[in-house]
Design an enzyme around this catalytic site. Structure first.
Site, PDB file in Angstrom:
ATOM      1  N   LYS A 134       2.439   4.435   1.464  1.00 25.79           N
ATOM      2  CA  LYS A 134       2.641   4.921   2.833  1.00 25.79           C
ATOM      3  C   LYS A 134       2.469   6.430   2.820  1.00 25.79           C
ATOM      4  CE  LYS A 134       5.814   4.523   6.774  1.00 25.79           C
ATOM      5  NZ  LYS A 134       5.649   5.832   7.357  1.00 25.79           N
ATOM      6  N   GLU A 186       0.854  -1.198   0.000  1.00 27.47           N
ATOM      7  CA  GLU A 186       0.000   0.000   0.000  1.00 27.47           C
ATOM      8  C   GLU A 186       0.881   1.237   0.000  1.00 27.47           C
ATOM      9  OE1 GLU A 186      -2.155  -0.201   3.670  1.00 27.47           O
ATOM     10  OE2 GLU A 186      -3.667  -1.547   2.869  1.00 27.47           O
ATOM     11  N   GLU A 230      -4.798   7.560   7.894  1.00 30.96           N
ATOM     12  CA  GLU A 230      -3.793   8.623   7.918  1.00 30.96           C
ATOM     13  C   GLU A 230      -4.481   9.897   7.407  1.00 30.96           C
ATOM     14  OE1 GLU A 230      -0.661   7.867   8.959  1.00 30.96           O
ATOM     15  OE2 GLU A 230       0.675   9.367   8.096  1.00 30.96           O
ATOM     16  N   ARG A 269      -1.955   8.627  17.247  1.00 30.87           N
ATOM     17  CA  ARG A 269      -1.129   7.436  17.417  1.00 30.87           C
ATOM     18  C   ARG A 269      -0.836   7.179  18.900  1.00 30.87           C
ATOM     19  NH1 ARG A 269       4.291   6.008  15.046  1.00 30.87           N
ATOM     20  NH2 ARG A 269       5.561   5.796  16.887  1.00 30.87           N
ATOM     21  N   ARG A 301       5.148  -3.484  17.068  1.00 33.59           N
ATOM     22  CA  ARG A 301       5.903  -3.223  15.843  1.00 33.59           C
ATOM     23  C   ARG A 301       6.122  -4.599  15.247  1.00 33.59           C
ATOM     24  NH1 ARG A 301       8.162   1.269  13.876  1.00 33.59           N
ATOM     25  NH2 ARG A 301       7.949   2.536  15.731  1.00 33.59           N
ATOM     26  N   GLU A 352       5.608   8.481   1.269  1.00 33.61           N
ATOM     27  CA  GLU A 352       6.938   8.177   1.783  1.00 33.61           C
ATOM     28  C   GLU A 352       7.502   6.884   1.218  1.00 33.61           C
ATOM     29  OE1 GLU A 352       7.969   9.344   6.172  1.00 33.61           O
ATOM     30  OE2 GLU A 352       6.184   8.096   6.105  1.00 33.61           O
TER      31      GLU A 352
HETATM   32  P1  ATP Z   1       7.422   6.899  10.514  1.00 35.83           P
HETATM   33  O1  ATP Z   1       8.249   8.029  11.037  1.00 35.83           O
HETATM   34  O2  ATP Z   1       8.090   6.136   9.435  1.00 35.83           O
HETATM   35  O3  ATP Z   1       6.005   7.262  10.216  1.00 35.83           O
HETATM   36  P2  ATP Z   1       6.446   5.666  12.816  1.00 35.83           P
HETATM   37  O4  ATP Z   1       7.258   5.116  13.930  1.00 35.83           O
HETATM   38  O5  ATP Z   1       5.646   6.891  13.065  1.00 35.83           O
HETATM   39  O6  ATP Z   1       7.448   5.876  11.652  1.00 35.83           O
HETATM   40  P3  ATP Z   1       5.868   3.262  11.492  1.00 35.83           P
HETATM   41  O7  ATP Z   1       5.360   2.050  12.131  1.00 35.83           O
HETATM   42  O8  ATP Z   1       7.306   3.259  11.263  1.00 35.83           O
HETATM   43  O9  ATP Z   1       5.441   4.549  12.304  1.00 35.83           O
HETATM   44  O10 ATP Z   1       5.165   3.471  10.100  1.00 35.83           O
HETATM   45  C1  ATP Z   1       3.818   3.313  10.026  1.00 35.83           C
HETATM   46  C2  ATP Z   1       3.163   4.661   9.950  1.00 35.83           C
HETATM   47  O11 ATP Z   1       2.931   5.010   8.602  1.00 35.83           O
HETATM   48  C3  ATP Z   1       1.806   4.570  10.567  1.00 35.83           C
HETATM   49  O12 ATP Z   1       1.882   4.938  11.923  1.00 35.83           O
HETATM   50  C4  ATP Z   1       0.956   5.529   9.757  1.00 35.83           C
HETATM   51  O13 ATP Z   1       0.937   6.779  10.412  1.00 35.83           O
HETATM   52  C5  ATP Z   1       1.682   5.685   8.456  1.00 35.83           C
HETATM   53  N1  ATP Z   1       0.982   5.109   7.294  1.00 35.83           N
HETATM   54  C6  ATP Z   1       0.787   5.748   6.113  1.00 35.83           C
HETATM   55  N2  ATP Z   1       0.181   4.960   5.223  1.00 35.83           N
HETATM   56  C7  ATP Z   1      -0.054   3.768   5.824  1.00 35.83           C
HETATM   57  C8  ATP Z   1      -0.645   2.548   5.416  1.00 35.83           C
HETATM   58  N3  ATP Z   1      -1.112   2.372   4.191  1.00 35.83           N
HETATM   59  N4  ATP Z   1      -0.702   1.542   6.331  1.00 35.83           N
HETATM   60  C9  ATP Z   1      -0.220   1.697   7.580  1.00 35.83           C
HETATM   61  N5  ATP Z   1       0.358   2.832   8.018  1.00 35.83           N
HETATM   62  C10 ATP Z   1       0.455   3.874   7.156  1.00 35.83           C
END
Ligand code: ATP
Length: 679
Positions: free
Chosen positions: A310, A308, A381, A349, A499, A480
Site C-alpha cells: 500500500k 500488494e 498511486e 481520487r 468501499r 503504509e
Molecule cells: P487512506 O487514508 O488509508 O489512504 P483512503 O480513504 O484515502 O484511506 P482507502 O480506501 O482507505 O483510501 O485506501 C486505499 C488507498 O490506498 C487508495 O485510495 C490508494 O490511494 C492507496 N493505495 C496505495 N497502494 C495501493 C494498492 N496497491 N492498491 C490500491 N490502493 C492503493
C-alpha cells in the site's frame, strides 16, 4: 408506485409542455422535501417532479438534476459554487436597498443567508415586474457567476447574483402572498432562499446525491412504462431501472453524458449505450480497514487473494487515448496532456483534474505504453521518489509539490507512478473481468521504467507467515502496509465508488489499535495557554453526516502538533473565522463545550485515536448508536496530517464512526485484540 405516478395533471399553472421549467416549480419541490425527513418521501417528491420535467420539458432535465444535486457540472470539470458570505451579503443589500449593516445584523440573528435574502426580498411589487426565473436561466446565471475570472471578477459576480435575486419570487409579487416565514423557515417556496443556498454550495434539504440518482431512475421507469403500457411500472421494473442507472453512473459519473443517452435510448437500454469512457473519471474503489492479518484470513476464507504494497502517495487515475485510435475521449473534459502519441489526463481520487499538477507524468507516459495499446484507464498511486537512493519518499514530500501550473522542467519532487489496476483497455471496459486477468493485462500492456513507472509489488501467498513478512517488507520500503484483494470471480471485479469488502487494507500502525485513522473537519478552536497564547492550542473536530448534510462534533484535539504546525494552522484558520456556528453544525450547547472561535467548514485533518467511547459532549452518530442521546467521541486523539485532497463533505462519515465504534465494541466484548498479529 402509485405515489410516484399520481400527478399526471399539470403541476404548475404557468408551465405548459415545451416551456422552460419554472424555477418556482423546482423550489416548490425543494420546500416539500424540506418538510420531511423520510427518505422515501423525499425520493417520491424528487421523482414525481423529474417525471413532470420528462413529460413537459425533457430538454431541461439535465439542468434540473444538476440544481437538485447543487452542482453546475460533473466534478472533473472543476466548476465550483461556494461563493463567500461577504459577496452574497453585498448583493442582497444592493438588490433590496438595505444597508450592509442591516443585512449583517439579520445574518447574526437568523444565521442563514438564504432566509436573510428571503426576508429582505419580501413580496413587495417593484416598479416593473421582472420575468419569472427558469431552471435553465438559473443554471446559466450560476455558471456565469462561478466561472467569471480576471479583473473585476468580484464585481461581476455580485452583478450576477443581483440579477438572479432581482427576478427571484417575481411570480409572487403583488399576488397577496405572505411569502416565507423566516422564523420557522416554512410558508412556501422562496426562490431567493434557494438561490442563496445554492450559491453557498449547501442546499441543506437532506437530499443526498444518491437519492437524486434513484429518483432519476424512478422517473424514467415510470415515464417509459406509462407511455408504453398505460399503467404504473411493477416493483421489479423499478428495481431494474435503479440497478441499471446505479451501475452506469458508477462507471460514468457524468449526468452530461448519461441524460442525453437515456433520453435517446431509454433507461433499459442504457447499459449498452453508456459505458466507462476515457476522459470521464470514475469514482475509485476503496478498501475496508482490518485489524489483523487473521481477520483477513477469516474474511477471505478459502478464496484466492493477493497482497500488494500500500503505497503512501496520492491516488491517480490516468486516462489515455492514442491519436490513431477510434475510441472517443470524454468530450466535456478540457484537453490537457496532449503528446505526439495521444491525449491524456491524470485525475484525483475526487475526480479533480490533476493534469496541471503532473505535467512530468504526462510527458513521460508515452514511453511506458506498449505500441499496440491505443486507449486505457489505469488506477495507480503517485509517490515521491528519491532519485539518488532510488527509493520511495514519505507522503509529506509529495505534498510540497505545487498543485497548479507546474512546468515539467521545474519539478523538484520527482514522482514514480505505481500502477495497481487497469479498468479500460483498447476500447473496452474491463472492470467486470476478474482481478487476476486485469492484472495480467496491466503487466502485458506497459513497461516499467526505473524511478518513473512500476507495477505495485505483490505476493499471492495465503500463509500467515508469508503475509507478515510482506507487511514488514512493505513498511521497510516506506509503504503504509498492505492492500489485500480478491483474485477470481465476480467478487474480484472492480467496484467503482464502493468501499468494498473485497479490498482490505492492513496498515502497520493499526494492528493493535482502532482500525483506521479518521479524516475530520475543523469546526472551532480554543486559544492556547502558556507558550501557545498567540495561536490556537486545541481544536473542535467533526465527522460528516451525509444524510442531513451536517457536521457532527466528535472530539477536541490538542496533541500531535508541533509549534511550527500550530503557527501555520493559525495563519490558515484565522481567515475563516465566523461569528457563530453554522446551523448545520451539530454540537453540544453546554457552556463549557463552546470553542473560543468557530470556523467555516473547510479543512480536513487526519487523526488517530486510541479508542472510541460514548460522550454527552459530542454529537457524532448519536442518531445511529443506541447511546441514550450520547454521541461517539475519540479518546486520546492525535493529529497526523492535513488532508488537502479531501473536501469537508468527504470527511469520515457518521456511519463510518459508528461502524468503528461497533466493531471495537464487538472486539472488546467477544475476543479481545488478536495477540499473534501484534508486532
Ligand atoms: P487512506 O487514508 O488509508 O489512504 P483512503 O480513504 O484515502 O484511506 P482507502 O480506501 O482507505 O483510501 O485506501 C486505499 C488507498 O490506498 C487508495 O485510495 C490508494 O490511494 C492507496 N493505495 C496505495 N497502494 C495501493 C494498492 N496497491 N492498491 C490500491 N490502493 C492503493
Amino acid at each position: 408506485q402509485a405515489t410516484l405516478v399520481a400527478p399526471n395533471k399539470d403541476p404548475y399553472p404557468d408551465w405548459k409542455a415545451g416551456d422552460p421549467v419554472p424555477y418556482a416549480a423546482l423550489c416548490t419541490t425543494f420546500s416539500k422535501i424540506e418538510m420531511t425527513t423520510k427518505r422515501l418521501e423525499i425520493m417520491a417528491h424528487c421523482s414525481v417532479f423529474l417525471r413532470q420535467v420528462l413529460r413537459l420539458t425533457p430538454e431541461d432535465l439535465l439542468d434540473t438534476i444538476l440544481l437538485m444535486i447543487n452542482k453546475l457540472a460533473a466534478d472533473y470539470m472543476g466548476i465550483e459554487l461556494g461563493i463567500g458570505e461577504s459577496l452574497i451579503m453585498k448583493a442582497i443589500g444592493e438588490t433590496t436597498g438595505r444597508s450592509l449593516q442591516v443585512i449583517k445584523a439579520d445574518q447574526q440573528e437568523i444565521g442563514d443567508l438564504g432566509l436573510v435574502a428571503a426576508k429582505s426580498r419580501g413580496t413587495q411589487p417593484t416598479m416593473f415586474k421582472p420575468k419569472p426565473l427558469t431552471v435553465r436561466g438559473v443554471r446559466k446565471g450560476l455558471m456565469d457567476i462561478a466561472t467569471v475570472e480576471g479583473q473585476g471578477a468580484q464585481g461581476r459576480k455580485v452583478a450576477g447574483i443581483k440579477k438572479l435575486l432581482a427576478a427571484a419570487d417575481a411570480h409572487l409579487l403583488g399576488k397577496g402572498s405572505k411569502g416565507i416565514d423566516i422564523t420557522t423557515d416554512k410558508g412556501g417556496p422562496s426562490e431567493a432562499k434557494f438561490i442563496i443556498r445554492t450559491l453557498e454550495g449547501k442546499l441543506r434539504l437532506g437530499l443526498a446525491e444518491k437519492t437524486v440518482l434513484v429518483s432519476v431512475a424512478q422517473a424514467f421507469v415510470v415515464h417509459e412504462i406509462m407511455q408504453k403500457d398505460g399503467k404504473p411500472p411493477s416493483t421489479e421494473q423499478l428495481a431494474k431501472g435503479e440497478t441499471v442507472l446505479k451501475s452506469v453512473y458508477s462507471e460514468l459519473p457524468s449526468y452530461e453524458v448519461i441524460i442525453p443517452a437515456m433520453l435517446e435510448h431509454g433507461i433499459f437500454n442504457l447499459r449498452e449505450n453508456c459505458k466507462l469512457q476515457p476522459g470521464v473519471p470514475l469514482k475509485p474503489m476503496l478498501a475496508k480497514p482490518t485489524k489483523s492479518i487473521t481477520e483477513v484470513l477469516d474474511r477471505f476464507d478459502a478464496k484466492d487473494f493477493t497482497c500488494e504494497y500500500k503505497y503512501d502517495g496520492e491516488r491517480a487515475q490516468i486516462h489515455f487515448v492514442a491519436h490513431d485510435s477510434t475510441q472517443s475521449y470524454g468530450s466535456t473534459v478540457p484537453a490537457v496532456g496532449k503528446s505526439d502519441k495521444g491525449i491524456a489526463n491524470v485525475f484525483s481520487r475526487n475526480s479533480e483534474d490533476l493534469s496541471k499538477k503532473y505535467p512530468d507524468i504526462l510527458a513521460r507516459l508515452p514511453s511506458w505504453i506498449k505500441p499496440d495499446i491505443k486507449s486505457f484507464v489505469m488506477d495507480c498511486e503517485t509517490v515521491a521518489w528519491d532519485v539518488d537512493e532510488k527509493k520511495v519518499l514519505p507522503f509529506q514530500q509529495l505534498m510540497t509539490r505545487k498543485r497548479k501550473d507546474v512546468k515539467a522542467e521545474d519539478v523538484k519532487v520527482k514522482v514514480c507512478v505505481f500502477a495497481f489496476d487497469l479498468l479500460f483497455l483498447n476500447g473496452e471496459a474491463i472492470v467486470s473481468k476478474p482481478f487476476r486477468e486485469r492484472r495480467e493485462l496491466l503487466h502485458s500492456s506497459f513497461v516499467e521504467v526505473e524511478g518513473e513507472f512500476a507495477f505495485a509489488k505483490f505476493d499471492n501467498t495465503r500463509e500467515l507467515d508469508g503475509i507478515q513478512i510482506l507487511l514488514e517488507d512493505s513498511v521497510k520500503a516506506s509503504c503504509e502496509g498492505l492492500m489485500v484483494k480478491m483474485l477470481d470471480g465476480p467478487e474480484s471485479y472492480y467496484e467503482p465508488s464502493r468501499r468494498s469488502q473485497n479490498w482490505l487494507k492492513v496498515k502497520k500502525d493499526y494492528l493493535a489499535g482502532v482500525g483506521d485513522s479518521l479524516d475530520l473537519v475543523v469546526l472551532g478552536a480554543y486559544y492556547g495557554r502558556g507558550k501557545r497564547t498567540s495561536v490556537y492550542g486545541a481544536f473542535l473536530l467533526a465527522c460528516y453526516n451525509t444524510t442531513t448534510q451536517s457536521y457532527e462534533t466528535v472530539c477536541n484535539i490538542g496533541t500531535g502538533f508541533s509549534e511550527e504546525v500550530l503557527t501555520m494552522l493559525h495563519e490558515k484558520l484565522k481567515g475563516i473565522v465566523i461569528d457563530k456556528p453554522k446551523p448545520f453544525y451539530e454540537h453540544s450547547t453546554g457552556n463549557k463545550d463552546q470553542p473560543d472561535v468557530w470556523f467555516e467548514p473547510r479543512y480536513v485533518w487526519e487523526v488517530k485515536t486510541a479508542d472510541l467511547t460514548l460522550s454527552p459532549r459530542y454529537r457524532a452518530a448519536a442518531s445511529v448508536v443506541d447511546g441514550g442521546g450520547k454521541g461517539i467521541s475519540l479518546r486520546f486523539p492525535r493529529f497526523i496530517k492535513e488532508r488537502d485532497d479531501k473536501k469537508p463533505d468527504e470527511a469520515t462519515t457518521h456511519r463510518a464512526v459508528a461502524d468503528m465504534y461497533q466493531r471495537q465494541e464487538s472486539v472488546t466484548k467477544n475476543k479481545g485484540p488478536s495477540v499473534d498479529d501484534d508486532f
